[in-house]
Design a protein around this motif. Structure first.
Motif, PDB file in Angstrom:
ATOM      1  N   MET A  39       0.889  -1.346  -0.061  1.00 53.55           N
ATOM      2  CA  MET A  39       0.069  -0.106  -0.009  1.00 53.55           C
ATOM      3  C   MET A  39       0.773   1.178  -0.017  1.00 53.55           C
ATOM      4  N   ASN A  40       0.639   2.221  -0.762  1.00 51.66           N
ATOM      5  CA  ASN A  40       1.563   3.447  -0.884  1.00 51.66           C
ATOM      6  C   ASN A  40       0.871   4.357   0.211  1.00 51.66           C
ATOM      7  N   ALA A  77      -9.022   0.543  -5.356  1.00 54.41           N
ATOM      8  CA  ALA A  77      -7.571   0.570  -5.913  1.00 54.41           C
ATOM      9  C   ALA A  77      -6.405   1.577  -5.557  1.00 54.41           C
ATOM     10  N   GLU A  79      -5.105   0.361  -2.005  1.00 54.82           N
ATOM     11  CA  GLU A  79      -4.423  -0.828  -2.161  1.00 54.82           C
ATOM     12  C   GLU A  79      -3.109  -0.321  -2.890  1.00 54.82           C
ATOM     13  N   GLU A  84      -2.737   0.496  -5.944  1.00 50.74           N
ATOM     14  CA  GLU A  84      -2.819  -0.188  -7.420  1.00 50.74           C
ATOM     15  C   GLU A  84      -3.065   0.826  -8.435  1.00 50.74           C
ATOM     16  N   LEU A  85      -3.317   1.939  -7.863  1.00 51.03           N
ATOM     17  CA  LEU A  85      -3.766   3.170  -8.738  1.00 51.03           C
ATOM     18  C   LEU A  85      -3.248   4.411  -8.297  1.00 51.03           C
ATOM     19  N   ASP A  86      -2.509   5.160  -9.300  1.00 50.59           N
ATOM     20  CA  ASP A  86      -1.927   6.458  -8.707  1.00 50.59           C
ATOM     21  C   ASP A  86      -3.228   7.348  -8.653  1.00 50.59           C
TER      22      ASP A  86
END
Length: 66
Positions: free
Chosen positions: A1-2, A35, A38, A40-42
């Motif tokens: 996770m970012n 997303a 998680e 998974e998406l910027d």
């Protein structure tokens, strides 16, 4: 996770808001929010602004707060 995804999920859970409700209030798809959380998406700044308005909070990206 970012980092942004982690901040978003933490804020959402602290406010006891389900992804579906955040999606409805922000006008964003629930899948997009999931997303982002998680990593998974910027996330785009405009998207983050919509989310922060609903959650009544700010997010930090480096030296910038939204």
């Amino acid at each position: 996770m970012n980092h942004i995804g982690h901040q978003l999920k933490k804020m959402r859970l602290n406010r006891e808001i389900e992804i579906e409700k955040l999606a409805l209030l922000s006008g964003l798809p629930a899948g997009t929010i999931a997303a982002i959380e998680e990593g998974e998406l910027d996330v785009q700044v405009s998207t983050l602004a919509k989310i922060s308005d609903v959650l009544n909070c700010s997010f930090s990206i480096g030296d910038v707060s939204i």
